[in-house]
Design a protein around this motif. Structure first.
Motif, PDB file in Angstrom:
ATOM      1  N   LYS A   1      26.314  46.781  29.652  1.00  0.00           N
ATOM      2  CA  LYS A   1      27.722  46.548  29.330  1.00  0.00           C
ATOM      3  C   LYS A   1      28.422  47.852  28.926  1.00  0.00           C
ATOM      4  CE  LYS A   1      30.490  43.586  26.315  1.00  0.00           C
ATOM      5  NZ  LYS A   1      30.464  42.655  25.179  1.00  0.00           N
TER       6      LYS A   1
ATOM      7  N   LEU B   1      32.635  34.958  31.367  1.00  0.00           N
ATOM      8  CA  LEU B   1      32.786  35.447  32.745  1.00  0.00           C
ATOM      9  C   LEU B   1      34.123  36.164  32.938  1.00  0.00           C
ATOM     10  CD1 LEU B   1      31.357  32.363  34.709  1.00  0.00           C
ATOM     11  CD2 LEU B   1      30.278  34.610  34.528  1.00  0.00           C
TER      12      LEU B   1
ATOM     13  N   ASN C   1      26.818  40.529  32.635  1.00  0.00           N
ATOM     14  CA  ASN C   1      26.896  39.253  31.927  1.00  0.00           C
ATOM     15  C   ASN C   1      25.574  38.813  31.320  1.00  0.00           C
ATOM     16  OD1 ASN C   1      29.553  37.785  33.483  1.00  0.00           O
ATOM     17  ND2 ASN C   1      28.841  36.928  31.541  1.00  0.00           N
TER      18      ASN C   1
ATOM     19  N   TRP D   1      35.068  31.862  42.994  1.00  0.00           N
ATOM     20  CA  TRP D   1      35.373  31.485  41.610  1.00  0.00           C
ATOM     21  C   TRP D   1      36.130  30.164  41.598  1.00  0.00           C
ATOM     22  CZ3 TRP D   1      34.112  34.314  37.176  1.00  0.00           C
ATOM     23  CH2 TRP D   1      33.465  35.527  37.428  1.00  0.00           C
TER      24      TRP D   1
ATOM     25  N   LYS E   1      35.564  38.485  42.827  1.00  0.00           N
ATOM     26  CA  LYS E   1      36.381  39.109  41.808  1.00  0.00           C
ATOM     27  C   LYS E   1      35.803  40.486  41.454  1.00  0.00           C
ATOM     28  CE  LYS E   1      38.779  39.752  37.975  1.00  0.00           C
ATOM     29  NZ  LYS E   1      40.158  40.142  37.894  1.00  0.00           N
ATOM     30  N   PHE E   2      34.489  40.516  41.324  1.00  0.00           N
ATOM     31  CA  PHE E   2      33.829  41.770  40.974  1.00  0.00           C
ATOM     32  C   PHE E   2      33.103  42.312  42.194  1.00  0.00           C
ATOM     33  CE2 PHE E   2      33.678  39.204  36.952  1.00  0.00           C
ATOM     34  CZ  PHE E   2      34.647  39.922  36.282  1.00  0.00           C
TER      35      PHE E   2
ATOM     36  N   VAL F   1      32.945  45.806  38.003  1.00  0.00           N
ATOM     37  CA  VAL F   1      31.555  45.405  37.779  1.00  0.00           C
ATOM     38  C   VAL F   1      31.516  44.678  36.449  1.00  0.00           C
ATOM     39  CG1 VAL F   1      29.221  46.290  37.308  1.00  0.00           C
ATOM     40  CG2 VAL F   1      30.648  47.393  39.054  1.00  0.00           C
ATOM     41  N   ARG F   2      30.685  43.636  36.375  1.00  0.00           N
ATOM     42  CA  ARG F   2      30.527  42.963  35.085  1.00  0.00           C
ATOM     43  C   ARG F   2      29.049  42.758  34.771  1.00  0.00           C
ATOM     44  NH1 ARG F   2      33.740  40.871  31.258  1.00  0.00           N
ATOM     45  NH2 ARG F   2      32.881  39.189  29.988  1.00  0.00           N
TER      46      ARG F   2
ATOM     47  N   TYR G   1      27.422  32.254  43.686  1.00  0.00           N
ATOM     48  CA  TYR G   1      26.925  33.358  44.511  1.00  0.00           C
ATOM     49  C   TYR G   1      25.930  32.829  45.513  1.00  0.00           C
ATOM     50  CZ  TYR G   1      29.257  36.837  41.666  1.00  0.00           C
ATOM     51  OH  TYR G   1      30.227  37.607  41.043  1.00  0.00           O
TER      52      TYR G   1
ATOM     53  N   GLY H   1      30.348  34.532  45.922  1.00  0.00           N
ATOM     54  CA  GLY H   1      31.276  35.070  44.937  1.00  0.00           C
ATOM     55  C   GLY H   1      32.592  34.310  44.906  1.00  0.00           C
TER      56      GLY H   1
ATOM     57  N   ARG I   1      30.415  44.050  41.995  1.00  0.00           N
ATOM     58  CA  ARG I   1      29.028  43.688  41.671  1.00  0.00           C
ATOM     59  C   ARG I   1      28.987  42.984  40.324  1.00  0.00           C
ATOM     60  NH1 ARG I   1      27.845  48.169  44.969  1.00  0.00           N
ATOM     61  NH2 ARG I   1      26.855  47.269  46.791  1.00  0.00           N
ATOM     62  N   HIS I   2      28.158  41.979  40.260  1.00  0.00           N
ATOM     63  CA  HIS I   2      28.062  41.154  39.056  1.00  0.00           C
ATOM     64  C   HIS I   2      26.587  41.109  38.651  1.00  0.00           C
ATOM     65  CE1 HIS I   2      30.157  37.423  37.092  1.00  0.00           C
ATOM     66  NE2 HIS I   2      29.482  38.126  36.207  1.00  0.00           N
TER      67      HIS I   2
END
Lengths: 104, 104
Positions: A37, B57, A52, B74, A3-4, A49-50, B69, B72, A6-7
């Motif tokens: 953030k 998330l 968390n 979900w 989904k992202f 990008v997230r 991961y 990645g 980079r996480h």
């Protein structure tokens, strides 16, 4: 199915002050997470990008501990300058920031 | 520089009961996270696999939300049976559990 792009996970685990392992929160990780953030937003990376908050990442001895996926690179992030370097180089360009990496 | 072969993040974010987005915690994610954690230990995967609590998330509409991961992938994880299938197939064998995956 990512989904992202980079996480980023920043350990914000908190232990009692007398715990011998210490914790990332006592080393300033909450502020570092806020910085990641805000920077993600400021750089227009939201959605790609997230940054968390995470429970204990089991890297207490290297805290504040941060891991970036999908690469699975672990970092010790001491302050905003370190976080900025990770954003500039790893998050935006895909380069590993060797000087901050926990595992070589 | 990966540390874990697979790293499972389970959203345990909590919002106020009247928040229209709801939250993963209200859908049982804390119990699901405990189940993942206990199973990792029981299966002798500790050190290779980690089941981490995470802040929001940003997949509230699919909650309880889980991401694995480095792939990645979900997942929507409704109960222990779902978690067990992810452990059996994805975590232990590297197969994506399509029926539980959020993105196809």
């Amino acid at each position: 199915m990512p989904k992202f792009e980079r996480h980023i996970f920043i350990c914000t685990n908190e232990r009692k002050p007398d715990d011998p392992r210490g914790c990332c929160t006592a080393r300033g990780s909450v502020k570092i997470r806020e910085f990641f953030k805000e920077e993600v937003k400021r750089r227009g990376l939201k959605g790609k990008v997230r940054a968390n908050a995470a429970g204990c990442l089991d890297h207490c001895e290297f805290g504040p501990a941060v891991v970036v996926y999908p690469e699975g690179v672990w970092y010790h992030v001491e302050n905003e300058a370190d976080a900025r370097e990770i954003l500039d180089r790893h998050i935006e360009k895909g380069e590993v920031v060797e000087r901050l990496a926990i595992y070589k």
